[in-house]
Design a protein around this motif. Structure first.
Motif, PDB file in Angstrom:
ATOM      1  N   UNK A  91      65.817  19.722  52.448  1.00 28.53           N
ATOM      2  CA  UNK A  91      65.924  19.580  50.985  1.00 28.53           C
ATOM      3  C   UNK A  91      65.182  20.700  50.263  1.00 28.53           C
ATOM      4  N   UNK A  92      64.026  21.068  50.771  1.00 27.68           N
ATOM      5  CA  UNK A  92      63.259  22.155  50.163  1.00 27.68           C
ATOM      6  C   UNK A  92      64.024  23.471  50.274  1.00 27.68           C
ATOM      7  N   UNK A  93      64.606  23.737  51.444  1.00 26.80           N
ATOM      8  CA  UNK A  93      65.391  24.964  51.628  1.00 26.80           C
ATOM      9  C   UNK A  93      66.585  24.979  50.679  1.00 26.80           C
ATOM     10  N   UNK A  94      67.264  23.856  50.556  1.00 24.24           N
ATOM     11  CA  UNK A  94      68.402  23.764  49.617  1.00 24.24           C
ATOM     12  C   UNK A  94      67.937  24.027  48.192  1.00 24.24           C
ATOM     13  N   UNK A  95      66.788  23.477  47.816  1.00 23.64           N
ATOM     14  CA  UNK A  95      66.256  23.708  46.463  1.00 23.64           C
ATOM     15  C   UNK A  95      65.989  25.193  46.234  1.00 23.64           C
ATOM     16  N   UNK A 132      67.318  27.796  47.822  1.00 28.25           N
ATOM     17  CA  UNK A 132      68.570  28.563  47.809  1.00 28.25           C
ATOM     18  C   UNK A 132      69.354  28.369  46.517  1.00 28.25           C
ATOM     19  N   UNK A 133      69.377  27.168  45.987  1.00 23.92           N
ATOM     20  CA  UNK A 133      70.172  26.929  44.767  1.00 23.92           C
ATOM     21  C   UNK A 133      69.526  27.540  43.527  1.00 23.92           C
ATOM     22  N   UNK A 134      68.291  27.910  43.607  1.00 27.97           N
ATOM     23  CA  UNK A 134      67.667  28.602  42.469  1.00 27.97           C
ATOM     24  C   UNK A 134      68.261  29.992  42.272  1.00 27.97           C
ATOM     25  N   UNK A 135      68.724  30.587  43.365  1.00 28.73           N
ATOM     26  CA  UNK A 135      69.209  31.960  43.298  1.00 28.73           C
ATOM     27  C   UNK A 135      70.740  32.068  43.289  1.00 28.73           C
ATOM     28  N   UNK A 178      74.098  23.483  40.881  1.00 29.04           N
ATOM     29  CA  UNK A 178      72.943  22.624  40.590  1.00 29.04           C
ATOM     30  C   UNK A 178      72.995  21.409  41.499  1.00 29.04           C
ATOM     31  N   UNK A 179      71.987  21.275  42.323  1.00 26.35           N
ATOM     32  CA  UNK A 179      71.852  20.099  43.194  1.00 26.35           C
ATOM     33  C   UNK A 179      70.563  19.401  42.764  1.00 26.35           C
ATOM     34  N   UNK A 180      70.714  18.281  42.099  1.00 29.64           N
ATOM     35  CA  UNK A 180      69.548  17.627  41.503  1.00 29.64           C
ATOM     36  C   UNK A 180      68.911  16.585  42.411  1.00 29.64           C
ATOM     37  N   UNK A 181      69.626  16.098  43.402  1.00 25.22           N
ATOM     38  CA  UNK A 181      69.110  15.014  44.218  1.00 25.22           C
ATOM     39  C   UNK A 181      68.105  15.466  45.271  1.00 25.22           C
TER      40      UNK A 181
END
Length: 173
Positions: free
Chosen positions: A26-30, A32-35, A40-43
């Motif tokens: 989940x941290x890695x997904x967060x 990656x989605x910042x860049x 937007x993945x909010x969950x």
């Protein structure tokens, strides 16, 4: 009791490792989605927090079982024989009481948040988060009792010198 405690410890370790991997994913997904624009993945934030809570609480119980938890052992290391038995028993009984209280509070919080849902995943109840306290408290209580039986079992097998005859004998309570 030791076999049951070892089996439960193994299950908790595996469960904790899986949850820690979910946390890291989940941290890695967060990150990656910042860049990546327009994604937007909010969950992931909520899932990472709750997976971390579960992983830590399972690890807490396992550390109690292994006797690797934080402890002040100045007095504990100074006593021997029956004094050590009494000290260890008292410590584990206090831990047992605290663990039961954690489980009780977990039941109260799970009831309170039974119908509440996560902010980003409205179909997931918060009861699953708070139930981690129940599982942690109950397993810590079980491990406390298991450690007490192990301490008493080990005490009966400690060789000591018989003062009158100078021979080794086993202490019995």
């Amino acid at each position: 009791m030791k076999k049951a405690a070892d089996f439960l410890e193994r299950i908790q370790c595996i469960f904790s490792m899986i949850l820690f991997m979910v946390f890291l994913a989940c941290i890695v997904i967060q990150i990656l989605t910042r860049y990546v624009p327009f994604i937007k993945i909010t969950w992931t934030e909520e899932i990472s927090v709750y997976a971390f809570i579960w992983a830590i609480l399972m690890g807490t119980a396992v550390m109690l079982k292994r006797n690797e938890h934080f402890a002040f052992d100045f007095f504990r290391s100074k006593v021997t024989g029956v004094g050590k038995l009494v000290t260890e028993t008292f410590i584990y009984l206090v831990m047992f009481g605290f663990s039961c209280y954690v489980a009780y509070c977990g039941v109260q919080l799970t009831r309170q948040f039974w119908n509440w849902t996560l902010t980003s995943l409205t179909w997931v109840s918060q009861r699953y988060t708070w139930s981690s306290l129940i599982v942690c408290g109950l397993t810590m209580a079980f491990y406390s009792l298991s450690n007490i039986t192990e301490v008493w079992g080990n005490f009966k097998n400690i060789p000591t010198k018989d003062l009158e005859y100078g021979e080794e004998r086993r202490d019995e309570i």
